[in-house]
Every structure is written in structure tokens, then in C-alpha cells.
Design an enzyme around this catalytic site. Structure first.
Site, PDB file in Angstrom:
ATOM      1  N   ASP A  78      43.366  43.363  44.069  1.00 28.54           N
ATOM      2  CA  ASP A  78      43.700  42.882  45.501  1.00 28.54           C
ATOM      3  C   ASP A  78      42.614  43.095  46.386  1.00 28.54           C
ATOM      4  O   ASP A  78      42.720  43.094  47.756  1.00 28.54           O
ATOM      5  CB  ASP A  78      44.991  43.832  46.090  1.00 28.54           C
ATOM      6  N   GLU A  79      41.400  42.822  46.018  1.00 31.16           N
ATOM      7  CA  GLU A  79      40.318  43.095  46.743  1.00 31.16           C
ATOM      8  C   GLU A  79      39.634  41.945  46.737  1.00 31.16           C
ATOM      9  O   GLU A  79      38.103  42.074  47.180  1.00 31.16           O
ATOM     10  CB  GLU A  79      39.670  44.434  46.331  1.00 31.16           C
TER      11      GLU A  79
END
Length: 300
Positions: A244-245
């Protein structure tokens, strides 16, 4: 193919038969726009839309997106590629030049929740996004009827930690077979392995149901409720090996109050997720997104 989408596609192809796009990323330096504009002029093209951005004029990275109209584009495209290569090499460019009517092939991954899948399919049916949706892949059968009712092949491939390697081998085989250009994770609740991600760099778009970087990972709404947040949101980003980055494409938010329980937060969140993912997908398909390091330049 649904009749509405077929009609939209035909109209799109007729309208944009001579429309091309050129995307460029290179070290910033004088003369880039002049060289590109001269090249297009010399090949009989008329610039219809142009956007540019430099991360730093003194030694930064320059990005450029141009849409142009060129008579007999399909016939000229091979020579355009050939002739532009010399400019690209001289200015150290990463670039792509294509016809607007050459649609990208898309695969949609989904688990149980159908709201993001519905949104993408509605946008596709109505002509809001132009792509060739080749297949839907899921680790559950819940969304089979949704896909098959529109004539889209549905593949049920169970996935878990125990069978992840075998599942991804089957998935990658299908993606290669269909020549997929873009993978949309429409609430696909599985973590992809580094091998899978590396095979499709900057070609996997995810929707995360929280306003990143807050509440990364599982159960974000429960954690947001416990924190007493007053804003909730969703983030669409390219997938990298950092959970999620990856580079963020689009985000959306909505204000909430202390009256909202977890179920209400989820209901509001689903609405945000749908619109944020659809916008990110549309912009990618229209070649409006250029990735630079762990950020994106999104041309409006």
C-alpha cells in the site's frame, strides 16, 4: 460485448481514428518542447492538447504529454516511431507514442465485494473508459454472474498462502495469453508476490479503502472508528512490493461525524472507493499518468 459499449466504441474509433499520444520523461534541458513540436509539425501533425511538468528546472526530470491529430495516422505510425528514435536518444528520453484507438487490454481482479467491479464495468459499458476488458479473475465465485452477463470470461482461481505460487502461475499464464496491458485490483483481497508485481511494473492499479498513509493493511475502517476520525477516504495507487505504498494516482475523502458507526463508515467508504478507482483507471488508460520515483505526474 454489450450493445451500448459497441456503439460507443464504434463512435470513439471513428472520431479519434487519426488521434495519437506522445508521453515523454527525460532529464530537464533546453529545447525539448521545440524538438518535439518541430518533429510533429514536420510529420503533418497538429497538437490538440499538451501538458508538461518539471520536477526541478535545474537538473530535474521533465515530463510531457501531447495529444495530436495526424491524417492517415495508422499508416504513418511505424515511420513516426522510427523517426522519433533519434530525438529520443539525443535527449535521453523514456517515451511512448501510440494511437488513441489502440485500446489497452485489461484484466480485473476481484474477491467478494462487487462495488468496484460494478463501477468499472458501468464506466466501460457507457464509454466513460475505453479499454478491452479481456477477463475477470477472482479467488471466489461471487462475481461470476456479473462478468459473464456481459460476455466477459470469468476465471475462478482459489488463492491463499498455501497455494499462492500455483495460483499466480495460473494468473500470469492467463495474462500473457491475453496480452494484458493493465491489471485492476477491484477489491482483490490478496497480497501479490514480488514475482507477480515485477512482471507488470506500473501496470497494476489497486484501491485501498483508507486515506493512505493512514491505516495501511487490514481492517482500516475499524481502526479509523477507534481513532475517531472525522475524514475517511480511499486511495488508488500503483502496486509495488511495499504494501500500500506504491505511487499514488488519485485520492478521495468525505467528512464524517461521531454518529457514524463502523458499518456507516464502510458504506460511505465504498462510494469513495468506486469513484477514486474509476478515475485512476481512466487516467491510466488515457496515458495521463507518468510515474517518477514513488510519485506520479497526472496530466488533467
Amino acid at each position: 460485448m454489450p450493445p451500448l459499449h459497441s456503439a460507443m466504441l464504434q463512435k470513439f474509433q471513428e472520431t479519434y481514428i487519426n488521434r495519437g499520444r506522445l508521453l515523454i520523461k527525460c532529464p530537464d534541458q533546453p529545447g525539448i518542447v521545440a524538438a518535439v513540436s518541430r518533429f510533429l509539425f514536420e510529420h503533418g501533425a497538429n497538437i490538440m492538447e499538451s501538458g508538461q511538468y518539471s520536477t526541478d528546472p535545474a537538473g530535474g526530470t521533465f515530463t510531457l504529454r501531447i495529444e495530436f491529430d495526424c491524417p492517415r495516422l495508422k499508416e504513418k505510425l511505424p515511420n513516426l516511431h522510427k523517426d522519433f528514435t533519434a530525438i529520443a536518444e539525443r535527449l535521453s528520453m523514456e517515451w511512448q507514442l501510440n494511437s488513441v484507438t489502440e485500446l489497452k487490454k485489461t484484466a480485473i481482479f476481484v474477491s467478494k465485494e462487487p462495488h468496484c467491479l460494478h463501477e468499472i464495468l458501468w464506466a466501460w459499458q457507457s464509454g466513460e473508459i475505453m479499454t478491452d476488458i479481456a477477463l475477470v479473475i477472482s479467488n471466489h465465485n461471487d462475481c461470476r454472474e456479473i462478468a459473464e452477463s456481459l460476455g466477459i470470461p470469468f476465471h475462478h482461481i482459489p488463492a491463499s498462502k498455501e497455494v499462492r505460487k500455483e495460483a499466480e502461475e495460473r494468473q500470469l499464464s492467463l495474462l500473457k495469453q491475453h496480452g494484458i496491458d493493465l491489471i485492476i485490483l477491484a477489491r482483490y483481497m490478496q497480497i501479490l508476490t514480488p514475482n507477480f508485481v515485477s512482471s507488470h511494473p506500473d501496470q497494476i492499479i489497486n484501491i485501498h479503502h483508507s486515506f493512505l498513509p493512514a491505516f495501511v493493511g487490514a481492517r482500516p475502517y475499524e481502526r479509523a472508528f477507534e481513532r475517531g476520525v472525522k475524514l475517511i477516504g480511499a486511495t488508488s495507487h500503483y502496486v509495488t512490493n511495499d504494501l500500500d505504498e506504491g505511487p499514488i494516482i488519485e485520492q478521495g475523502i468525505e467528512r464524517v461525524t461521531h454518529h457514524a458507526n463502523v458499518d456507516e463508515l464502510k458504506r460511505i467508504g465504498r462510494s469513495i472507493e468506486r469513484s477514486v478507482l474509476a478515475r485512476a483507471v481512466k487516467w491510466h488508460l488515457e496515458d495521463r499518468v507518468i510515474v517518477h520515483e514513488n510519485k506520479t505526474v497526472v496530466f488533467s
